[in-house]
Write a protein that holds these residues in place. Structure first.
Motif, short mmCIF file in Angstrom:
data_model
loop_
_atom_site.label_atom_id
_atom_site.label_comp_id
_atom_site.label_asym_id
_atom_site.label_seq_id
_atom_site.Cartn_x
_atom_site.Cartn_y
_atom_site.Cartn_z
N SER A 188 -7.63 13.68 3.43
CA SER A 188 -6.46 14.56 3.32
C SER A 188 -5.73 14.37 1.99
CB SER A 188 -5.50 14.30 4.47
OG SER A 188 -4.91 13.02 4.31
N GLY A 189 -6.04 13.30 1.28
CA GLY A 189 -5.38 13.04 0.00
C GLY A 189 -4.14 12.19 0.12
N ASP A 190 -3.74 11.83 1.35
CA ASP A 190 -2.57 10.95 1.53
C ASP A 190 -2.78 9.61 0.84
OD1 ASP A 190 -1.21 12.80 2.94
OD2 ASP A 190 -1.48 11.89 4.91
N ILE A 191 -4.04 9.27 0.64
CA ILE A 191 -4.38 8.00 -0.01
C ILE A 191 -3.72 7.89 -1.38
CG2 ILE A 191 -6.55 8.90 -1.03
CD1 ILE A 191 -6.19 5.42 0.43
N ASP A 192 -3.54 9.03 -2.06
CA ASP A 192 -2.91 9.01 -3.39
C ASP A 192 -1.53 8.35 -3.32
OD1 ASP A 192 -5.08 10.35 -4.25
OD2 ASP A 192 -4.10 12.29 -4.53
N LEU A 193 -0.78 8.73 -2.30
CA LEU A 193 0.57 8.17 -2.16
C LEU A 193 0.51 6.71 -1.74
CD1 LEU A 193 2.40 11.11 -0.34
CD2 LEU A 193 2.45 10.55 -2.75
N LEU A 194 -0.50 6.36 -0.93
CA LEU A 194 -0.59 4.99 -0.40
C LEU A 194 -1.01 4.00 -1.48
CD1 LEU A 194 -2.46 5.71 2.97
CD2 LEU A 194 -0.03 5.52 2.60
N ALA B 158 -11.31 -1.64 -5.89
CA ALA B 158 -12.40 -0.71 -6.21
C ALA B 158 -12.02 0.72 -5.83
CB ALA B 158 -13.67 -1.13 -5.50
N MET B 159 -11.27 0.86 -4.73
CA MET B 159 -10.82 2.19 -4.30
C MET B 159 -9.96 2.83 -5.38
SD MET B 159 -9.62 1.75 -0.41
CE MET B 159 -9.08 3.43 -0.28
N LEU B 160 -8.98 2.04 -5.87
CA LEU B 160 -8.07 2.56 -6.89
C LEU B 160 -8.86 2.95 -8.15
CD1 LEU B 160 -5.18 3.17 -7.75
CD2 LEU B 160 -4.93 0.82 -8.50
N GLN C 84 2.57 6.90 -21.68
CA GLN C 84 3.42 5.81 -21.20
C GLN C 84 4.51 6.42 -20.32
OE1 GLN C 84 4.95 3.33 -24.34
NE2 GLN C 84 3.25 1.91 -24.05
N VAL C 85 4.74 5.76 -19.20
CA VAL C 85 5.83 6.16 -18.32
C VAL C 85 6.67 4.90 -18.10
CG1 VAL C 85 6.46 7.07 -16.06
CG2 VAL C 85 4.42 7.94 -17.20
N CYS C 86 7.93 4.97 -18.42
CA CYS C 86 8.83 3.81 -18.35
C CYS C 86 8.24 2.62 -19.15
CB CYS C 86 9.07 3.38 -16.91
SG CYS C 86 9.72 4.66 -15.87
N GLY C 87 7.60 2.91 -20.24
CA GLY C 87 7.05 1.86 -21.10
C GLY C 87 5.75 1.26 -20.59
N LEU C 88 5.17 1.82 -19.53
CA LEU C 88 3.93 1.27 -18.97
C LEU C 88 2.80 2.29 -19.07
CD1 LEU C 88 5.49 -0.19 -15.68
CD2 LEU C 88 4.82 -1.52 -17.67
N VAL C 89 1.59 1.77 -19.24
CA VAL C 89 0.42 2.67 -19.26
C VAL C 89 0.03 2.89 -17.80
CG1 VAL C 89 -1.96 2.96 -20.03
CG2 VAL C 89 -0.31 1.79 -21.50
N PRO C 90 0.17 4.09 -17.29
CA PRO C 90 0.07 4.31 -15.83
C PRO C 90 -1.23 3.84 -15.19
CG PRO C 90 0.91 6.27 -16.90
CD PRO C 90 0.50 5.34 -17.99
N TRP C 91 -2.37 4.13 -15.80
CA TRP C 91 -3.64 3.82 -15.15
C TRP C 91 -4.03 2.35 -15.32
CZ3 TRP C 91 -2.58 7.35 -18.85
CH2 TRP C 91 -2.98 7.07 -20.15
#
Lengths: 268, 329
Positions: A92-98, A257-259, B82-89
């Protein structure tokens, strides 16, 4: 992340899992009724098996019923649907928020799963083991042994939760986790020693089974329901502790690994 | 001068897709072939603290992809941010402490738990002090009208109620940046208006930086003060909402109710938008023809019963920009 922060999240998540499961009264009642049906059926099957074949292993029919009483209790306490919930969160994509949170998702899921398991164990253990005692008609392993069995069942909960988490997470790579769950379930049944103690298995299968984490999930707690030396129980406990540590490490790695998979846009 | 809280420089993201192979002998060897799609390319912008920016574009323009890169859910194939001085990924979990996410149709809440329990768990996840958490929860409950919803399991809430609760969940840790991806999708008119009011109140009260993507231009007009228009992953325009409306204010909409059954009108600089029974809607380009001339012309030709003059709605402005900017391609 501070270790204290992780523990606080784990504890809160477990509290909510426990609270939520205690509120599901019908589910708990249904679990007990189904447990009763399974125990009544299999105790009859065990009685139909000749005693001479198992006496060679130092076991009686009552021992087998007590053994199965514990394995089934562990199974009935496991919230197996958790992997489907997680699969749904991914699809469902809720994982993005989690995932975009300061605390790793696996800690939240571990707390939730263990909380749910302990809630069921808390409610079901006394009626289920009393029922087992009635259908076994003897061979009670003793209060100490039963306490040991319940403690080890509790220790099996992180193992089962971690497995379900990883099964759910696998749908990121294989799209549908159900076939993998099916294989895992069969392995749990066979290598975990769900129906029969592993001591009755052919030597090669027995050795192979103890090299996997499955006995730590089911056979190790149930071992306390069988007669036998304390050294054997200590070995089973060590086996369980080893696999808890190993699987939690793998669970943490799976969470990372998921992230990485989602960040790479490589999800199936 | 306010500092830039979000910086994107030449940000790009490609996706590898699979396309089915045409029937034939190649189909025996491989069912599909890989090809690369450029979702975002060379996208650069900065957003200063406290700004409320709308990210708009048609489907597939790259809005959500950009948003996902900025909140750490997607690694770009080129460029930096950069968001708030951080690299998001790279620092996703550290960044999570400073951002709030509201993705339409997705939820922070555990469906079977009362909203309050979900909030309690989120407070632990964000490592909030109990006192600070309770104060913030009370404040959000007052702003979003959540008092009666906190005790209800999330699955029993209506979409509008759940979106409000989700917004509360995203703001529990008082993030300085809020990413909103289609927050009003699926909401009815009343719930949309309520949510927009809440967001304005929030931006005012907490000085939160808002980056919003929406197909609903009303969301943008009511919430944002700056607009970044993108299409096919590239920036078309980056301007303040006021300037955008002023630049395109040359277009006026003229609504006429006539006594005649089928009013017809044609003139250079005038586009007929709608022509119906006793009804005519025209768009007048005031740079090509004076509005007064058109009105006088209409009054001379038809027996006008009612007349209304309107500025061009944002939706029309955006359509116009796409039409003019993309014409050479």
């Amino acid at each position: 992340m501070r270790p204290g922060h992780g523990i606080a999240v784990l504890a809160e998540s477990a509290r909510l899992g426990l609270k939520h499961t205690l509120g599901e009264r019908l589910l708990l009642l249904g679990s007990f009724l189904l447990y009763g049906a399974v125990m009544l059926t299999y105790s009859a099957v065990f009685r139909a098996v000749g005693t001479s074949s198992i006496a060679g292993f130092g076991l009686s029919q009552a021992n087998l019923i007590w053994y199965m009483g514990v394995t089934e209790l562990v199974l009935f306490c496991t919230p197996t649907f958790q992997f489907r919930e997680f699969q749904h969160e991914i699809h469902s994509g809720d994982i993005d928020l989690l995932l975009v949170r300061p605390c790793p998702l696996w800690i939240v899921k571990l707390g939730d799963g263990t909380g749910r398991f302990w809630a069921r164990l808390l409610v079901l253990s006394v009626p289920c083991l009393t029922l087992t005692g009635i259908v076994a008609g003897g061979g009670f392993p003793g209060i100490g042994r039963m306490a040991g069995a319940l403690l080890c069942a509790g220790l099996a909960s992180p193992l089962l939760t971690a497995s379900l988490f990883m099964l759910g997470a696998s749908c990121l790579w294989v799209r549908h986790a159900d076939p993998i769950y099916w294989i895992w379930h069969k392995c749990l049944f066979l290598l975990g020693g769900l129906l029969w103690p592993l001591a009755l298995y052919p030597a090669a299968v027995r050795h192979f089974a103890w090299a996997t984490p499955f006995p730590a999930m089911i056979a190790a707690p149930a071992q306390w329901g069988l007669p036998g030396g304390e050294w054997w129980l200590a070995a089973a406990l060590l086996h369980q502790l080893f696999w808890v540590a190993a699987i939690l490490l793998v669970m943490a790695k799976a969470g990372n690994a998921m992230l990485r998979t989602i960040q790479g846009g490589d999800a199936a | 001068m306010p500092e830039n809280i979000i910086v994107a420089e030449r940000l790009g993201r490609d996706f590898t897709m699979r396309r089915p192979v045409k029937p034939g002998w190649r189909g025996w060897l491989a069912k599909s072939v890989k090809h690369t799609v450029e979702a975002v390319a060379e996208l650069s912008f900065t957003i200063e603290a406290g700004a409320k920016v709308a990210f708009i574009g048609p489907n597939g323009a790259g809005k959500s992809t950009t948003l996902r890169m900025l909140c750490g859910l997607l690694r770009p194939t080129s460029g930096m941010a950069q968001v708030c001085g951080l690299v998001p990924w790279k620092e996703t979990r550290r960044l999570a402490q400073s951002i709030g996410l509201v993705f339409g149709q997705r939820s922070h809440l555990w469906p079977s738990l009362p909203v309050r329990d979900s909030y309690d768990l989120l407070a632990k996840i964000y490592d909030l002090e109990p006192e600070a958490y309770r104060a913030q929860r009370a404040r959000l409950a007052a702003v979003f009208g959540l008092d009666e919803l906190l005790a209800q399991p999330a699955r029993t809430l209506s979409l509008g109620q759940r979106t409000r609760c989700d917004l509360g969940a995203a703001l529990l840790h008082q993030p300085p940046v809020l990413f909103l991806d289609e927050p009003t999708i699926g909401l009815d008119v009343v719930a949309k208006a309520l949510l927009r009011d809440h967001l304005n109140l929030l931006a005012h009260e907490f000085n939160t930086t808002i980056l919003l993507t929406s197909h609903d231009t009303d969301d943008i007009e009511r919430i944002c003060d700056r607009v970044i228009l993108i299409d096919r992953g590239r920036k078309l325009l980056d301007t303040s909402l006021g300037e955008l409306q002023r630049d395109y204010n040359r277009f006026k909409t003229l609504r006429l109710a006539t006594a005649g059954e089928a009013p017809a009108y044609a003139r250079g600089g005038v586009t007929v938008v709608e022509q119906g029974l006793h009804r005519l809607v025209l768009t007048v380009d005031t740079c090509a023809v004076a509005l007064e001339q058109v009105i006088a012309d209409c009054l001379g030709r038809f027996s006008v019963q009612d007349i209304a003059i309107e500025g061009m709605p944002l939706e029309e402005i955006v359509k116009n920009i796409y039409a003019t900017r993309l014409e050479p391609q």
